[in-house]
Scaffold this motif. Structure first.
Motif, mmCIF file in Angstrom:
data_model
loop_
_atom_site.group_PDB
_atom_site.id
_atom_site.type_symbol
_atom_site.label_atom_id
_atom_site.label_comp_id
_atom_site.label_asym_id
_atom_site.label_seq_id
_atom_site.Cartn_x
_atom_site.Cartn_y
_atom_site.Cartn_z
ATOM 1 N N ARG A 40 14.980 49.000 54.900
ATOM 2 C CA ARG A 40 15.110 50.261 55.617
ATOM 3 C C ARG A 40 16.284 50.256 56.592
ATOM 4 N N GLU A 61 17.019 53.772 57.711
ATOM 5 C CA GLU A 61 16.922 54.710 56.601
ATOM 6 C C GLU A 61 16.813 56.141 57.130
ATOM 7 N N GLU A 68 23.858 51.775 53.043
ATOM 8 C CA GLU A 68 22.634 51.782 52.247
ATOM 9 C C GLU A 68 21.701 50.712 52.777
ATOM 10 N N PRO A 69 20.425 51.048 52.970
ATOM 11 C CA PRO A 69 19.486 50.044 53.489
ATOM 12 C C PRO A 69 19.433 48.793 52.618
#
Length: 100
Positions: A40, A61, A68-69
């Protein structure tokens, strides 16, 4: 004011309700454990000059910043501990802090 969902008074039905709630609680715990392991967080590392200490912003997130997590919450907390003040929490998404 009357109780919106009165419980039955016989043991058999109370046991059935208790068992149902135990199963539901187990399902919630399983879903929570899975969600906690899902990536996340991510760090947006800043450009740096040669020899300069690495620093960046930690995002969660849903943040609109690029990235991007790829880190779980536990890994994100470990990075914060390792890098100290060189990784700051994004002021937009405030990772790890409850939102209201």
């Amino acid at each position: 004011m009357a109780d919106p969902s009165p419980l039955p008074n016989d043991p058999a039905r109370l046991h059935a309700i208790a068992r149902y709630l135990e199963l539901q609680l187990a399902a919630v715990h399983a879903a929570l454990a899975e969600a906690e392991q899902r990536p996340r967080w991510w760090v947006q590392w800043a450009r740096r000059r040669e020899g300069e200490a690495r620093h960046g912003l930690l995002h969660e997130e849903g943040c609109w910043h690029p990235g991007e997590p790829m880190l779980t919450a536990q890994q994100g907390q470990a990075l914060l501990a390792e890098y100290g003040g060189r990784i700051l929490r994004c002021e937009v998404c405030r990772p790890g802090q409850r939102r209201t």
